[in-house]
Design an enzyme around this catalytic site. Structure first.
Site, PDB file in Angstrom:
ATOM      1  N   HIS A  55       0.845  -1.190   0.000  1.00  0.00           N
ATOM      2  CA  HIS A  55       0.000   0.000   0.000  1.00  0.00           C
ATOM      3  C   HIS A  55       0.886   1.248   0.000  1.00  0.00           C
ATOM      4  O   HIS A  55       2.103   1.156   0.180  1.00  0.00           O
ATOM      5  CB  HIS A  55      -0.941   0.002   1.212  1.00  0.00           C
ATOM      6  CG  HIS A  55      -0.251  -0.022   2.535  1.00  0.00           C
ATOM      7  ND1 HIS A  55      -0.201  -1.134   3.344  1.00  0.00           N
ATOM      8  CD2 HIS A  55       0.431   0.933   3.186  1.00  0.00           C
ATOM      9  CE1 HIS A  55       0.486  -0.853   4.431  1.00  0.00           C
ATOM     10  NE2 HIS A  55       0.887   0.398   4.356  1.00  0.00           N
TER      11      HIS A  55
HETATM   12  P1  TYD Z   1      -1.808  -2.949   7.473  1.00  0.00           P
HETATM   13  O1  TYD Z   1      -1.304  -1.567   7.673  1.00  0.00           O
HETATM   14  O2  TYD Z   1      -2.523  -3.260   6.191  1.00  0.00           O
HETATM   15  O3  TYD Z   1      -0.608  -4.003   7.653  1.00  0.00           O
HETATM   16  P2  TYD Z   1       0.751  -4.242   6.878  1.00  0.00           P
HETATM   17  O4  TYD Z   1       1.083  -3.030   6.073  1.00  0.00           O
HETATM   18  O5  TYD Z   1       1.717  -4.487   7.966  1.00  0.00           O
HETATM   19  O6  TYD Z   1       0.599  -5.454   6.043  1.00  0.00           O
HETATM   20  O7  TYD Z   1      -2.711  -3.321   8.714  1.00  0.00           O
HETATM   21  C1  TYD Z   1      -3.163  -4.645   8.956  1.00  0.00           C
HETATM   22  C2  TYD Z   1      -4.481  -4.560   9.708  1.00  0.00           C
HETATM   23  O8  TYD Z   1      -4.291  -3.934  10.972  1.00  0.00           O
HETATM   24  C3  TYD Z   1      -5.550  -3.764   8.975  1.00  0.00           C
HETATM   25  O9  TYD Z   1      -6.791  -4.432   9.164  1.00  0.00           O
HETATM   26  C4  TYD Z   1      -5.577  -2.441   9.691  1.00  0.00           C
HETATM   27  C5  TYD Z   1      -5.120  -2.773  11.093  1.00  0.00           C
HETATM   28  N1  TYD Z   1      -4.355  -1.700  11.720  1.00  0.00           N
HETATM   29  C6  TYD Z   1      -4.935  -0.944  12.723  1.00  0.00           C
HETATM   30  O10 TYD Z   1      -6.089  -1.154  13.106  1.00  0.00           O
HETATM   31  N2  TYD Z   1      -4.204   0.071  13.292  1.00  0.00           N
HETATM   32  C7  TYD Z   1      -2.929   0.326  12.902  1.00  0.00           C
HETATM   33  O11 TYD Z   1      -2.276   1.257  13.469  1.00  0.00           O
HETATM   34  C8  TYD Z   1      -2.333  -0.467  11.858  1.00  0.00           C
HETATM   35  C9  TYD Z   1      -0.931  -0.210  11.388  1.00  0.00           C
HETATM   36  C10 TYD Z   1      -3.079  -1.465  11.302  1.00  0.00           C
END
Ligand code: TYD
Length: 138
Positions: A55
């Site tokens: 992302h």
């Molecule tokens: P995401 O940022 O997509 O993870 P990565 O980039 O590490 O693969 O986040 C994974 C899940 O966690 C998504 O459902 C959103 C949630 N999340 C939160 O609720 N709060 C946060 O601060 C973060 C970073 C993620």
């Protein structure tokens, strides 16, 4: 969304205080990094072969640190790509807004520590690569 390039994403040497009883590394907001640190999170227990990220962010600045172990961060500004290996806790990678990032090659037991300029907001995410490309063409 801010226009950025992968060259804006730099590996920063962090303060490390070393003594016989071990090391300590310090990161202060608006001092060691250019932003206020509003949120910290960390990724751990990452199964072998898994990828994270996938992302971009519209406004968020982050410092990414391999607090333990190692992993790669692939940065993509829509024109240029750059891969950075993080494997030492006294270095951190600044990722600016407008950069697509993917994290992979996690070593066993790796901990990915992320210091962020904003609290969590799903509205700040761009999770679709075609959408990312369209936005940066504008
Ligand atoms: P995401 O940022 O997509 O993870 P990565 O980039 O590490 O693969 O986040 C994974 C899940 O966690 C998504 O459902 C959103 C949630 N999340 C939160 O609720 N709060 C946060 O601060 C973060 C970073 C993620």
């Amino acid at each position: 969304m801010q226009r950025s390039t992968v060259k804006d994403c730099k590996v920063l040497p962090l303060t490390k205080i070393h003594n016989r009883a071990g090391n300590i590394t310090i990161v202060e907001g608006n001092k060691d990094v250019s932003f206020d640190i509003k949120r910290i999170y960390y990724l751990y227990d990452i199964p072998g072969g898994e990828e994270r990220g996938g992302h971009a962010h519209k406004e968020l600045f982050q410092l990414i640190v391999a607090a333990s172990g190692a992993f790669d961060v692939l940065l993509d500004d829509g024109k240029n790509k750059k891969s950075v290996t993080l494997n030492r806790p006294e270095f951190g990678l600044i990722v600016v807004p407008g950069i697509w990032r993917e994290l992979n090659n996690f070593s066993s037991g790796a901990i990915c520590l992320v210091l962020s300029s904003e609290i969590y907001s799903e509205d700040d995410y761009i999770r679709d690569y075609d959408d990312f490309n369209k936005r940066i063409q504008k």
